[in-house]
Design a protein around this motif. Structure first.
Motif, mmCIF file in Angstrom:
data_model
loop_
_atom_site.group_PDB
_atom_site.id
_atom_site.type_symbol
_atom_site.label_atom_id
_atom_site.label_comp_id
_atom_site.label_asym_id
_atom_site.label_seq_id
_atom_site.Cartn_x
_atom_site.Cartn_y
_atom_site.Cartn_z
ATOM 1 N N LEU A 1 0.796 -1.162 0.115
ATOM 2 C CA LEU A 1 0.172 -0.002 -0.108
ATOM 3 C C LEU A 1 0.664 1.211 -0.131
ATOM 4 O O LEU A 1 2.065 1.191 0.550
ATOM 5 C CB LEU A 1 -0.684 -0.067 1.360
ATOM 6 N N VAL A 2 0.254 2.252 -0.603
ATOM 7 C CA VAL A 2 0.963 3.460 -0.240
ATOM 8 C C VAL A 2 -0.250 4.355 0.460
ATOM 9 O O VAL A 2 -1.332 4.357 0.368
ATOM 10 C CB VAL A 2 1.497 4.510 -1.564
ATOM 11 N N ALA B 1 5.867 1.617 -8.874
ATOM 12 C CA ALA B 1 6.629 0.762 -9.956
ATOM 13 C C ALA B 1 7.429 -0.208 -9.082
ATOM 14 O O ALA B 1 7.095 -1.583 -9.381
ATOM 15 C CB ALA B 1 7.451 1.461 -10.751
ATOM 16 N N LYS B 2 8.024 0.158 -8.124
ATOM 17 C CA LYS B 2 8.941 -0.907 -7.483
ATOM 18 C C LYS B 2 8.185 -1.993 -6.835
ATOM 19 O O LYS B 2 8.923 -3.209 -6.996
ATOM 20 C CB LYS B 2 9.786 -0.300 -6.668
ATOM 21 N N HIS B 3 7.203 -1.628 -5.973
ATOM 22 C CA HIS B 3 6.448 -2.818 -5.216
ATOM 23 C C HIS B 3 5.110 -3.025 -6.030
ATOM 24 O O HIS B 3 4.426 -3.937 -5.522
ATOM 25 C CB HIS B 3 5.855 -2.219 -3.978
ATOM 26 N N ASN B 4 4.819 -2.584 -7.256
ATOM 27 C CA ASN B 4 3.774 -2.901 -8.063
ATOM 28 C C ASN B 4 2.437 -2.826 -7.186
ATOM 29 O O ASN B 4 1.701 -3.720 -6.999
ATOM 30 C CB ASN B 4 3.776 -4.574 -8.268
ATOM 31 N N VAL B 5 2.441 -1.557 -6.688
ATOM 32 C CA VAL B 5 1.434 -1.111 -5.688
ATOM 33 C C VAL B 5 -0.254 -0.986 -6.356
ATOM 34 O O VAL B 5 0.058 -0.266 -7.633
ATOM 35 C CB VAL B 5 1.686 0.272 -4.813
ATOM 36 N N LYS B 6 -1.161 -1.063 -6.076
ATOM 37 C CA LYS B 6 -2.342 -0.835 -6.560
ATOM 38 C C LYS B 6 -3.231 -0.134 -5.903
ATOM 39 O O LYS B 6 -4.330 0.444 -6.056
ATOM 40 C CB LYS B 6 -3.312 -2.445 -6.882
ATOM 41 N N ILE B 7 -3.069 -0.097 -4.559
ATOM 42 C CA ILE B 7 -4.013 0.437 -3.393
ATOM 43 C C ILE B 7 -3.281 1.629 -2.692
ATOM 44 O O ILE B 7 -2.204 1.519 -2.287
ATOM 45 C CB ILE B 7 -4.371 -0.440 -2.364
ATOM 46 N N GLY B 8 -4.127 2.791 -2.605
ATOM 47 C CA GLY B 8 -3.435 3.921 -1.829
ATOM 48 C C GLY B 8 -4.345 4.248 -0.793
ATOM 49 O O GLY B 8 -5.794 4.199 -0.867
ATOM 50 N N LEU C 1 -2.707 3.845 -9.559
ATOM 51 C CA LEU C 1 -3.392 3.062 -8.426
ATOM 52 C C LEU C 1 -4.956 2.624 -8.965
ATOM 53 O O LEU C 1 -5.605 3.546 -9.825
ATOM 54 C CB LEU C 1 -3.339 3.540 -7.183
ATOM 55 N N VAL C 2 -5.484 1.691 -8.666
ATOM 56 C CA VAL C 2 -6.752 1.524 -9.200
ATOM 57 C C VAL C 2 -7.817 1.289 -7.893
ATOM 58 O O VAL C 2 -8.983 1.146 -8.064
ATOM 59 C CB VAL C 2 -6.892 0.017 -9.920
ATOM 60 N N ALA C 3 -7.317 1.216 -6.762
ATOM 61 C CA ALA C 3 -8.225 1.124 -5.524
ATOM 62 C C ALA C 3 -7.569 2.218 -4.401
ATOM 63 O O ALA C 3 -6.477 2.587 -4.187
ATOM 64 C CB ALA C 3 -8.034 -0.166 -5.182
ATOM 65 N N GLU D 1 -15.033 5.515 -13.172
ATOM 66 C CA GLU D 1 -15.650 4.169 -12.632
ATOM 67 C C GLU D 1 -14.820 3.095 -12.656
ATOM 68 O O GLU D 1 -15.419 2.214 -11.649
ATOM 69 C CB GLU D 1 -16.589 3.974 -14.088
ATOM 70 N N HIS D 2 -13.834 2.844 -13.092
ATOM 71 C CA HIS D 2 -12.763 1.791 -12.986
ATOM 72 C C HIS D 2 -11.980 1.918 -11.905
ATOM 73 O O HIS D 2 -11.177 0.735 -11.750
ATOM 74 C CB HIS D 2 -11.936 1.915 -14.404
ATOM 75 N N ILE D 3 -12.218 2.879 -10.951
ATOM 76 C CA ILE D 3 -11.315 3.217 -9.710
ATOM 77 C C ILE D 3 -12.328 2.582 -8.537
ATOM 78 O O ILE D 3 -13.345 2.888 -8.310
ATOM 79 C CB ILE D 3 -11.032 4.424 -9.533
ATOM 80 N N GLU D 4 -11.868 1.476 -7.724
ATOM 81 C CA GLU D 4 -12.443 1.028 -6.479
ATOM 82 C C GLU D 4 -12.163 2.229 -5.386
ATOM 83 O O GLU D 4 -11.080 2.376 -4.972
ATOM 84 C CB GLU D 4 -11.865 -0.321 -6.388
ATOM 85 N N LEU D 5 -13.280 2.762 -5.031
ATOM 86 C CA LEU D 5 -13.239 3.631 -3.790
ATOM 87 C C LEU D 5 -14.009 3.210 -2.752
ATOM 88 O O LEU D 5 -15.156 2.972 -2.738
ATOM 89 C CB LEU D 5 -13.522 4.945 -4.462
ATOM 90 N N ARG D 6 -13.234 3.444 -1.423
ATOM 91 C CA ARG D 6 -14.348 3.131 -0.300
ATOM 92 C C ARG D 6 -13.988 4.180 0.673
ATOM 93 O O ARG D 6 -12.829 4.777 0.821
ATOM 94 C CB ARG D 6 -14.026 1.852 0.419
ATOM 95 N N ASN D 7 -15.060 4.984 1.168
ATOM 96 C CA ASN D 7 -14.619 5.675 2.222
ATOM 97 C C ASN D 7 -14.962 5.384 3.652
ATOM 98 O O ASN D 7 -15.952 4.528 3.828
ATOM 99 C CB ASN D 7 -15.625 6.971 2.012
#
Lengths: 215, 215
Positions: free
Chosen positions: A86-87, A142-149, A170-172, A185-191
């Motif tokens: 995660l970042v 890039a280094k850690h292949n992070v998808k979630i912030g 990032l995609v989530a 739309e293609h981004i997963e978001l939670r609050n």
DNA sequence: GACTGTGAAGCCATTCACAGCT
DNA sequence: AGCTGTGAATGGCTTCACAGTC
């Protein structure tokens, strides 16, 4: 193919079951019934069975579920078989707390980068990691292949941070800022809205004066 | 009397509307329509109207809602007209972050006591407050007439903390520990489960490989 | 013409109840 | 006998569509 439409409530419960099963497994429990799971996490037994039925048949009639097997199945469903880097943006108190939160590590999450644009915070050490300027984000993602912030900045900066995260691939996003974000739309978001949770409590406390009349 | 049964989802949205209206009011916006509120917080206009209709008629047909009035109404519904003192147990990183969280203060919440049974933490200053031993809880709860407690301790200590809070007269608990708590029926309890929120994201990311076939 | 308030319809989630397996 | 898996029934929330009001 079957378009299996799973209620979000089911996913939330699945995550809770998964963690509960992990606790049971650590205690050495081998077999468990839907009634016991239900009691353990505070839902109905039928709900437990229905939730699991979305994904397969994991139990044995007349017996129950094997704890370790079911734990693995639920983990797999939730995509927790491999670790998730995660970042996190926002090195304030909340960001600091989240970046060191054990509950994340226990479930396979690890914060691999912390960012802030406040010059007084950049370079500051958080445990074994340094706060970096936002410009470093692409490199670490890039280094850690992070998808979630994770967003842990004040409300007024949150949209800008979200945009930057998305620009960096990032995609989530898990957003702790008390504001509604606009994302594609293609981004997963939670609050996660901390105040909202308190306000549900205050609402319910207020309702009490209206209940307990008649029946 | 009418047993007005309000969906919890409505309360959650109401809290979001309330905060959004506050932002609008600060910007000087006078009037707003259900469509604009809906766009601003990401729900449907019909939903906004239905949610408000549970509590009264706050708008003017053909015109919309007066921002400041509606802000006051929603605040009142949520019981936010007077400030809410809070006590917080757990002076770790998360407890520290929550006790200084601005988002709470903005909405009328204030942490008036922080407790921990770790001797190395007792006496430590958090901004202008000291961490106290749990024995001090009754005194502080009485002094400020506290009703709500926040649990920010590790999972294994959470039930014990909840029991203590209830023994000391608290009637509502916001639990951040990743565990299901057992509390009497008359206690309001909400869980904020940080890992669960990440796991919903990872689940959804995993689902993607199954979607976008056919249509 | 614009926008709210609301019954009715539609949709989704939960609970029920039992057939099916061990 | 005990417990899962599941179609059917129920209950609840959301969306629709329009009458009512300004």
């Amino acid at each position: 193919m079957k378009t299996l439409r799973v209620p979000e409530a089911t996913i939330i419960r699945l995550s809770v079951y998964s963690r509960y099963l992990e606790q049971l497994d650590r205690k050495g429990v081998i077999t468990i019934s839907s009634v016991e799971i239900a009691d353990g996490v505070g839902v109905s037994p039928a709900q437990v069975r229905k939730d699991l039925a979305y994904f397969g048949e994991f139990g044995t009639r007349g017996v129950g579920y094997n704890v370790r097997d079911l734990m693995h199945y639920t983990s797999k469903i939730l995509n927790l078989n491999e670790p998730w880097p995660l970042v996190l943006v926002g090195a304030g108190n909340l960001g600091f707390a989240l970046s060191t939160y054990k509950g994340f590590n226990n479930r396979g999450f690890s914060v691999v980068g912390i960012f802030d644009n406040d010059l007084t915070k950049i370079g500051k050490k958080i445990v074994d990691m340094e706060v970096s300027p936002p410009e470093k984000m692409p490199e670490i993602i890039a280094k850690h292949n992070v998808k979630i912030g994770i967003i842990a900045v004040p409300a007024k900066a949150a949209q800008e941070v979200a945009d930057l995260m998305i620009k960096n691939g990032l995609v989530a996003i898990l957003n702790f800022a008390p504001v509604s974000l606009n994302v594609p739309e293609h981004i997963e978001l939670r609050n996660v809205d901390l105040s909202v949770n308190l306000e549900i409590l205050t609402f319910n406390l207020g309702m009490r004066q209206f209940e307990s009349r008649g029946k």
